[in-house]
Design an enzyme around this catalytic site. Structure first.
Site, PDB file in Angstrom:
ATOM      1  N   SER A 179       0.839  -1.204   0.000  1.00 38.04           N
ATOM      2  CA  SER A 179       0.000   0.000   0.000  1.00 38.04           C
ATOM      3  C   SER A 179       0.867   1.244   0.000  1.00 38.04           C
ATOM      4  O   SER A 179       0.560   2.229  -0.679  1.00 38.04           O
ATOM      5  CB  SER A 179      -0.923  -0.008   1.223  1.00 38.04           C
ATOM      6  OG  SER A 179      -1.823  -1.091   1.135  1.00 38.04           O
ATOM      7  N   ASN A 180       1.976   1.230   0.746  1.00 43.60           N
ATOM      8  CA  ASN A 180       2.877   2.367   0.742  1.00 43.60           C
ATOM      9  C   ASN A 180       3.628   2.496  -0.579  1.00 43.60           C
ATOM     10  O   ASN A 180       4.129   3.560  -0.907  1.00 43.60           O
ATOM     11  CB  ASN A 180       3.895   2.237   1.892  1.00 43.60           C
ATOM     12  CG  ASN A 180       3.379   2.858   3.172  1.00 43.60           C
ATOM     13  OD1 ASN A 180       3.293   4.071   3.270  1.00 43.60           O
ATOM     14  ND2 ASN A 180       3.005   2.031   4.128  1.00 43.60           N
ATOM     15  N   LYS A 211       0.953 -11.412   6.424  1.00 39.32           N
ATOM     16  CA  LYS A 211       1.112 -10.080   6.992  1.00 39.32           C
ATOM     17  C   LYS A 211      -0.229  -9.656   7.554  1.00 39.32           C
ATOM     18  O   LYS A 211      -1.223  -9.555   6.825  1.00 39.32           O
ATOM     19  CB  LYS A 211       1.549  -9.075   5.911  1.00 39.32           C
ATOM     20  CG  LYS A 211       1.496  -7.620   6.406  1.00 39.32           C
ATOM     21  CD  LYS A 211       1.926  -6.581   5.359  1.00 39.32           C
ATOM     22  CE  LYS A 211       1.786  -5.184   5.984  1.00 39.32           C
ATOM     23  NZ  LYS A 211       2.284  -4.094   5.137  1.00 39.32           N
TER      24      LYS A 211
END
Lengths: 324, 324, 324, 324
Positions: free
Chosen positions: C57-58, C183
């Site tokens: 996402s980053n 994760k």
């Protein structure tokens, strides 16, 4: 006794405009303000609405004790009777989390002069329902079995953690003889259309109304009529009862172009009521009619700027209302 | 009078295991079953828990009237006193939608012998809050100002339409002298870490405890300890109080490997409690301890198959519990 | 050929700190800025992180074309190799809505030099899954069957319309030989504890690592370790890799008090990263390290005031980082 | 060249029934089945629909690569041209997360013969928008500035993590000369009424259509007409184009009772389409028309029992369709 015939006379549900009345409180103490409750009820009755509903979301049901709820309903009943509207029905919000308390609220509503109970599904423990809709069906049927007054289903996902009753569920529940209508605040007019189609002429009893299907906001009044609905139970009618009524009358008279023109003003005004909720509606009433006051804490009191915004948002609608 | 000194003695909040006790009802009438409430409270006290909490989510707060809530709390207080646990604190669930009723519940909790009030934020009208967290802050501060007993903030987004209090909001609220702790059922141990860090040694008052930071589920007991938390307030302790206590004790004694091994059994058992909620916890208690009964309607009674599933889900945890 | 042995060497997953690298773009054209991607990767490697993850996402996976994704991964691989880190593994975000495209992304990741694929469940049509988790299981198993690189499950409800994989689902999926880790960005350390317990020593293969269980945010690093987790895959490590590493090292060395003290600084810094997301992380990097730039449109560019807020939010963490 | 005049002829948006065509795949390979795509497009055109939309939710946009999207659109364009419908417009779903890729999709849609782009707002990073609607406005305006074809806003909260564009936002966006309509799948006919009222006769350009306001489901066709809408863009028209068209024609001819009777059959059939989504619609087409096949994995293939349920759900509607 408040149990005599004249008190509990038959007030059938008919098509039209129902108003979930806002509740009024003393600004200092936040105590229930019965004088204003009575005054507002009579004002709405004189404007020609079909019925009132105490303890909806606009009536701050969740902010009232059991005895305050009875006080509000009894005050409303007495005010209507005294002003010459003894036949106007009162719907009372009775939803709660347990079957037991919901039935108790229905009984207390009846004792206080209420004619119908508006019931939200329970939702706090929704993840434990098994399966979800079986428990909801069981809840409504148990309440309807025990309630001294008929039940109107209240479908408002935003108030119950997203729980949305489908047309299938509502149609099945409509088979219970003591479940007599639905208020659809979900805004889903496809669902409304399916419910209206499936419940029309269902009861085959000329002495009783069919299953009443009401839109939960004024901004889809004629959209619900064309879909087979019977009217609205909508907070905006606290502000502009005549405009709400006239829009529906025009449509029912076949004057569709005029109904559509009026609906657009109603829908624009309702946008303010939807955004502001009971805070905005009360603020608008205060601004345009000189009464309204504030909701109970913790609901915020509008700033001067917000009050102006809410007042402005209702301007065109109020101009229409005053012309009727 | 129940207001005498021995009744309202000082019961400071200390680190440990707190149990949100389930409530018990007669299977036929669904009336409150005080005998079982007393028996269960004493059983938990004898197991060594630090405190009890009536009217949490597992205690079916939303299914109880005001007077029933007082009955449950007073029954619990008396049972603890009679069994030799007069110093064990009782936390009472007091959340409601209005500031007014929340304060009333806090007063009634105090009258019934409660020592602390566990308070959820209001959420029914959350979309009207302006802005959201300003109204929530105002609500908690007003309640804390007026409550005769200290407030513990209850952060449980699943119960309040997703409203999730941030570490910033909780830390700010912790500055009120009558707000003394938080229960984090959100499971966010990063938030817990920030809150614990910011509130540690805040009060500089050796006679009073620091701000108490509790995990809301047993499956993150040692995870919250390592993050600076002080213990748990967790439904699973109705089923296995000793296992919950021992896990935390082992950790605090520096026996981390043993604590971790026990935490894994607790976490696996808690998965059943999380999935089954009060329905599953009661069913498990019935299956393993011979009492428990059912939740109030409309919560469903488990089928035989479901009852077996809930019982099996707790098996390893019960074996551990019996070994302690 | 980029398919030679040295390119696709074995890079086992071991416990530690993994960084979902932010992606960099030219400020004018918004084209991929490979020079800064390479520079940042090497900086992180030199700081001692265990592995990198592109297209999390980053890393703005959803803003990149297939070929840009390959460019970013290949650039990162080459930079690591050239700087003397040929054994550092690269995880590549490969989630998409169809089984087919997800497999394609896994193949393309492998071609570009990726070692593992991080895969979100599909969610766009989640209401049509039948039943929900059966379809999700089938999806992951089909992808794992076909992917040339092993799969790490990515549980991030906020990114997939609330879909939250339970410990049961993750544990079942861990049985696939090509699904090697998870994760957990949900922050649920109870779930993490159940998954870690159930997958430990599962493979009985000394040559391969166990199922890797990673926390998705740095603010629950030691909370996940005590629960049996193996480390983190967390955006904050873009800003403060050494602080993230050191916190975990201290804990693993049994220096719990020091680890806890450092975790508190990390958790406070992470609060800024959580609130600001990739926008805030890039702004903080620009403010403290002189590079970072902006996310692709429509993500907003911070105002000067916002940039100051993000910079300030990382101050204590940066001071810690520079001291290490 | 496919860029010649006859390819990019002017195809104005007019009121009527638009069909978001399902996409077809080979059952074995899941490759795009161009023959069936062409056949279905021509069948719909012959039934009299106003326009087609490729790559809506029913068209599995999120399951297609960029080149497959172009293949589907170009196949549809060619099929319509070859069958004598060169003037029928094609709307192409072009939403994506970045401004950049959305513009790219608009360009590719134009290259493939698309006339209009249907654009969802981005939502993956919605929590980072600042403030939310400012970023969304900027996104749509940037896309509209750069797109070679006009934009239709697609409001479908269920597909974008709950993001719901208000009437205010849509009305503001309608001022952009290259934003020419909206599809409201939210079902909010109050919003539709406000948008229609505010955008009517806005452009003062007799050569161009007004802002087109379309309902996103067939179950509120006449509800949207009475509210000022211009028609529907609804998946059900894949199954029953003539019934959808006739319902609207009857209403527009002032035959309201007949329109209402037909709407009820349409709404009941649409309940199956809403519940089954693309899986149910394809299954119904297979059952009644002999083609349809399956959606791409991971979307499930219906069991025999489910296939029967979907087929049965469309029965009354199909009988109506065949009678027209």
């Amino acid at each position: 006794s408040n149990m005599d015939t004249s008190f509990h006379t038959d007030r059938p549900l008919v098509a039209g405009v129902y108003v979930p009345t806002v509740c009024f409180f003393d600004e200092e103490t936040e105590d229930v303000d019965t004088a204003t409750i009575a005054r507002h009820a009579v004002r709405l009755a004189k404007a020609g609405v079909t019925g009132l509903a105490t303890q909806g979301s606009n009536g701050e049901a969740v902010h009232l004790t059991h005895s305050e709820r009875q006080l509000v309903t009894a005050t409303t009943r007495k005010a209507l009777n005294d002003a010459g509207f003894p036949h106007m029905p009162i719907i009372v919000g009775c939803g709660s989390q347990s079957t037991r308390e919901t039935i108790q609220l229905c009984c207390e509503a009846w004792e206080a002069g209420g004619d119908y109970a508006l019931v939200l599904p329970p939702s706090y423990y929704a993840s434990l329902f098994a399966p979800s809709m079986a428990t909801v069906m069981e809840f409504f049927n148990a309440v309807a079995d025990a309630s001294p007054i008929p039940i109107i289903i209240y479908n408002f996902p935003g108030a119950v953690n997203g729980m949305d009753l489908s047309s299938d569920v509502i149609v099945k529940l409509s088979q219970h003889p003591n479940i007599v209508g639905v208020k659809l605040t979900c805004g889903n007019t496809g669902k409304l259309n399916r419910v209206a189609a499936a419940t029309r002429n269902k009861r085959n009893d000329a002495s009783k109304p069919d299953f009443l299907v009401l839109a939960g906001s004024a901004d889809f009044s004629i959209q619900s009529l064309v879909a087979g609905g019977h009217g609205i139970l909508a907070g905006l009618a606290n502000i502009a009862p005549k405009a709400c009524i006239k829009t529906i009358e025009l449509y029912n008279q076949g004057k569709h172009a005029e109904a559509q023109a009026m609906q657009e003003i109603v829908s624009q005004g309702d946008w303010t009521a939807i955004q502001g909720g009971v805070v905005g509606v009360k603020s608008g009433m205060q601004g345009w009619s000189g009464y309204g006051g504030y909701a109970r804490s913790p609901l915020p009191k509008p700033t001067a700027e917000q009050a102006k915004k809410w007042k402005d948002g209702f301007r065109d609608l109020i101009l229409l209302e005053k012309s009727l």
